[in-house]
Design a protein around this motif. Structure first.
Motif, mmCIF file in Angstrom:
data_model
loop_
_atom_site.group_PDB
_atom_site.id
_atom_site.type_symbol
_atom_site.label_atom_id
_atom_site.label_comp_id
_atom_site.label_asym_id
_atom_site.label_seq_id
_atom_site.Cartn_x
_atom_site.Cartn_y
_atom_site.Cartn_z
ATOM 1 N N GLN A 40 0.845 -1.205 0.000
ATOM 2 C CA GLN A 40 0.000 0.000 0.000
ATOM 3 C C GLN A 40 0.878 1.252 0.000
ATOM 4 O O GLN A 40 1.837 1.352 0.772
ATOM 5 C CB GLN A 40 -0.889 -0.015 1.244
ATOM 6 C CG GLN A 40 -1.870 1.141 1.335
ATOM 7 C CD GLN A 40 -2.822 0.963 2.499
ATOM 8 O OE1 GLN A 40 -3.738 0.149 2.442
ATOM 9 N NE2 GLN A 40 -2.593 1.706 3.570
ATOM 10 N N LYS A 63 0.367 4.195 1.052
ATOM 11 C CA LYS A 63 0.192 5.156 2.135
ATOM 12 C C LYS A 63 -0.160 4.388 3.401
ATOM 13 O O LYS A 63 -1.070 3.546 3.396
ATOM 14 C CB LYS A 63 -0.921 6.131 1.786
ATOM 15 C CG LYS A 63 -1.079 7.302 2.754
ATOM 16 C CD LYS A 63 -2.175 8.240 2.264
ATOM 17 C CE LYS A 63 -1.772 8.946 0.981
ATOM 18 N NZ LYS A 63 -2.801 9.903 0.533
ATOM 19 N N LYS A 68 -2.856 8.339 6.295
ATOM 20 C CA LYS A 68 -4.250 8.424 5.837
ATOM 21 C C LYS A 68 -5.160 9.170 6.816
ATOM 22 O O LYS A 68 -6.304 9.470 6.490
ATOM 23 C CB LYS A 68 -4.795 7.013 5.581
ATOM 24 C CG LYS A 68 -4.236 6.375 4.303
ATOM 25 C CD LYS A 68 -4.514 4.885 4.252
ATOM 26 C CE LYS A 68 -5.989 4.603 4.094
ATOM 27 N NZ LYS A 68 -6.231 3.150 3.974
ATOM 28 N N ALA A 80 -7.085 12.698 3.078
ATOM 29 C CA ALA A 80 -5.949 11.934 2.542
ATOM 30 C C ALA A 80 -6.237 10.441 2.498
ATOM 31 O O ALA A 80 -5.366 9.630 2.770
ATOM 32 C CB ALA A 80 -4.702 12.207 3.371
ATOM 33 N N TRP A 81 -7.464 10.068 2.146
ATOM 34 C CA TRP A 81 -7.815 8.649 2.139
ATOM 35 C C TRP A 81 -7.218 7.909 0.941
ATOM 36 O O TRP A 81 -7.002 6.699 0.999
ATOM 37 C CB TRP A 81 -9.335 8.486 2.104
ATOM 38 C CG TRP A 81 -9.918 8.886 0.768
ATOM 39 C CD1 TRP A 81 -10.364 10.107 0.403
ATOM 40 C CD2 TRP A 81 -10.060 8.037 -0.387
ATOM 41 N NE1 TRP A 81 -10.785 10.108 -0.903
ATOM 42 C CE2 TRP A 81 -10.609 8.824 -1.411
ATOM 43 C CE3 TRP A 81 -9.776 6.695 -0.646
ATOM 44 C CZ2 TRP A 81 -10.874 8.326 -2.682
ATOM 45 C CZ3 TRP A 81 -10.041 6.186 -1.909
ATOM 46 C CH2 TRP A 81 -10.590 7.004 -2.914
ATOM 47 N N GLU A 82 -6.981 8.591 -0.136
ATOM 48 C CA GLU A 82 -6.593 7.952 -1.401
ATOM 49 C C GLU A 82 -5.259 7.223 -1.259
ATOM 50 O O GLU A 82 -4.313 7.710 -0.643
ATOM 51 C CB GLU A 82 -6.485 9.007 -2.493
ATOM 52 C CG GLU A 82 -6.170 8.442 -3.879
ATOM 53 C CD GLU A 82 -7.289 7.594 -4.444
ATOM 54 O OE1 GLU A 82 -7.049 6.391 -4.692
ATOM 55 O OE2 GLU A 82 -8.398 8.123 -4.636
ATOM 56 N N TYR A 83 -5.186 6.016 -1.824
ATOM 57 C CA TYR A 83 -3.947 5.244 -1.804
ATOM 58 C C TYR A 83 -3.936 4.319 -3.007
ATOM 59 O O TYR A 83 -4.934 4.154 -3.712
ATOM 60 C CB TYR A 83 -3.845 4.412 -0.515
ATOM 61 C CG TYR A 83 -4.919 3.348 -0.401
ATOM 62 C CD1 TYR A 83 -4.688 2.044 -0.859
ATOM 63 C CD2 TYR A 83 -6.165 3.634 0.148
ATOM 64 C CE1 TYR A 83 -5.674 1.066 -0.771
ATOM 65 C CE2 TYR A 83 -7.145 2.667 0.241
ATOM 66 C CZ TYR A 83 -6.899 1.394 -0.221
ATOM 67 O OH TYR A 83 -7.871 0.433 -0.141
ATOM 68 N N ASP A 84 -2.795 3.685 -3.240
ATOM 69 C CA ASP A 84 -2.643 2.725 -4.328
ATOM 70 C C ASP A 84 -2.001 1.460 -3.760
ATOM 71 O O ASP A 84 -1.374 1.490 -2.692
ATOM 72 C CB ASP A 84 -1.769 3.318 -5.426
ATOM 73 C CG ASP A 84 -1.754 2.463 -6.701
ATOM 74 O OD1 ASP A 84 -2.649 1.587 -6.832
ATOM 75 O OD2 ASP A 84 -0.864 2.666 -7.535
#
Length: 416
Positions: free
Chosen positions: A249, A251, A256, A261-265
């Motif tokens: 992940q 982040k 988070k 800032a929830w978005e992650y990859d």
């Protein structure tokens, strides 16, 4: 009049091998972490990383859920995998070799030096080939290996080295090193030093253990560290450990929590081996107490040494000119006995309520490694060191009376 020895032998005690030394300070810190609402990787883990780096003298530290995870991620950061060879001493615990097997590398075992726990450095150097990508020396019992000798070996063989790497970062690190990487197994040696250099700073990468039986514990846990590498950003390496340890992940949970800032990859289908703040809470307070814990261990070792020298029993040299141990294990070797007699001594100690151990049974003797084709007959020095070896209890919960009882019981058992 009853002798002191007879008095100790007459009153049976219950002495475990290596219980954790937990004070009210650790308990209070764990309670505070629970009340904080942050119990997974968070501010306490980050604080422990920083304090450990300062204590070790390392550029950065990454806290994980075990030393085994740290060893494996060290190899993965270096891009070591299928087709590569990793040199490992035959005289060690399985985690050292298993980490290399996990990444798909081939383990090359090396016998010990005669009458020693240390790897045969001449044989190690001879085993370096074009396929060798790493050597994993092991600090046993809290005593550091001869890293100067190991470094000279990899420098002399650097003409054979061909950087490869299963990852782009690994390729760049291998190219920057330009030689076989040294990845120290420092599971036993937090706080040890050799020639003025601390454990974890004399190799390219290193791993530490904070398992329940270790000098400093987080219940379960470990850490990875590394020396700064020319041309490679320490922050990039640190971030790679974070991503590998959190499912790939991009982040972590702490990042988070920032507003919006929830978005992650997910950049890779990787692993879950991060340290929690509950574990770090224990570690922080253990680190506060660590200098006094090390001093207590040294005082016990000095009493053991005096008794073993009088008995004519061999033991590790924990402290001497140019080196200082972390005092993790107390290994003794009883002259002129075989495995059966050694086990009888351990049994006799058990009857007196004293738990003893053996560190270690060489890996080529284990079923898993025999299935991979290894035979202990090819490692005579490792077997010779093991067959008459006993690990006596060494921990900071021992009272002076406990230590005297252990010494008296051991002396009687050996003489019998």
């Amino acid at each position: 009049m009853q002798t002191q020895s007879a008095m100790f032998m007459g009153t049976k005690r219950n002495i475990p091998f290596s219980p954790p030394d937990i004070s009210e300070s650790e308990i209070a810190e764990v309670a505070a972490a629970l009340r904080s609402g942050w119990i997974t990787t968070g501010p306490r883990t980050k604080e422990l990383e920083k304090r450990l780096a300062d204590s070790i003298g390392a550029s950065r530290v990454v806290c994980l859920n075990s030393a085994t995870a740290a060893e494996e991620l060290n190899l993965r950061i270096l891009g070591i995998g299928e087709g590569d060879e990793v040199i490992v001493p035959a005289y060690t615990y399985t985690a050292t070799a298993a980490a290399a097997i996990h990444v798909g590398a081939k383990v090359i075992f090396i016998d010990s030096q005669p009458d020693s726990w240390e790897m045969d450095y001449d044989a190690m150097e001879a085993a370096i080939t074009e396929k060798t990508k790493a050597i994993i020396p092991v600090d046993l019992g809290g005593i550091m290996c001869d890293y100067d000798r190991i470094m000279k070996a990899v420098e002399r063989k650097k003409n054979l080295f061909r950087p490869s790497g299963q990852t782009e970062l690994g390729q760049r690190i291998q190219a920057a090193l330009g030689r076989v990487a040294i990845i120290a197994d420092c599971a036993h040696s937090l706080g040890a030093s050799r020639k003025g250099k601390n454990a974890g700073t004399t190799s390219d990468f290193a791993s530490f253990s904070f398992h329940a039986v270790k000098n400093l514990t987080t219940a379960e846990g470990g850490a990875a560290t590394w020396r700064s590498i020319d041309g490679i950003d320490d922050e990039e390496i640190y971030r790679a450990y974070q991503i590998y340890s959190l499912h790939g992940q991009s982040k972590d949970a702490l990042a988070k929590t920032k507003v919006g800032a929830w978005e992650y990859d997910i950049v890779g289908p990787w692993y879950k081996c991060n340290m929690t703040d509950l574990a770090a809470a224990i570690g922080l307070r253990q680190l506060d107490r660590y200098p006094s814990l090390l001093q207590t261990r040294r005082e016990i070792i000095e009493k053991y040494d005096k008794a073993m020298d009088a008995l004519g029993v061999q033991h590790l040299n924990h402290y001497g000119e140019g080196h200082k141990s972390s005092g993790h294990l107390y290994l003794v070797r009883v002259p002129n006995i075989d495995e059966t007699q050694r086990n009888a001594v351990i049994g006799a100690m058990g009857e007196q309520g004293i738990a003893c151990n053996v560190h270690y049974k060489p890996l080529p003797m284990m079923t898993a490694y025999k299935k991979l084709g290894w035979d202990i007959k090819d490692f005579p020095n490792a077997y010779a060191y093991y067959h008459n070896l006993i690990s006596l209890p060494l921990h900071t919960k021992l009272s002076d009376e406990d230590v005297e009882y252990i010494i008296d019981s051991f002396s009687a058992s050996v003489k019998q």
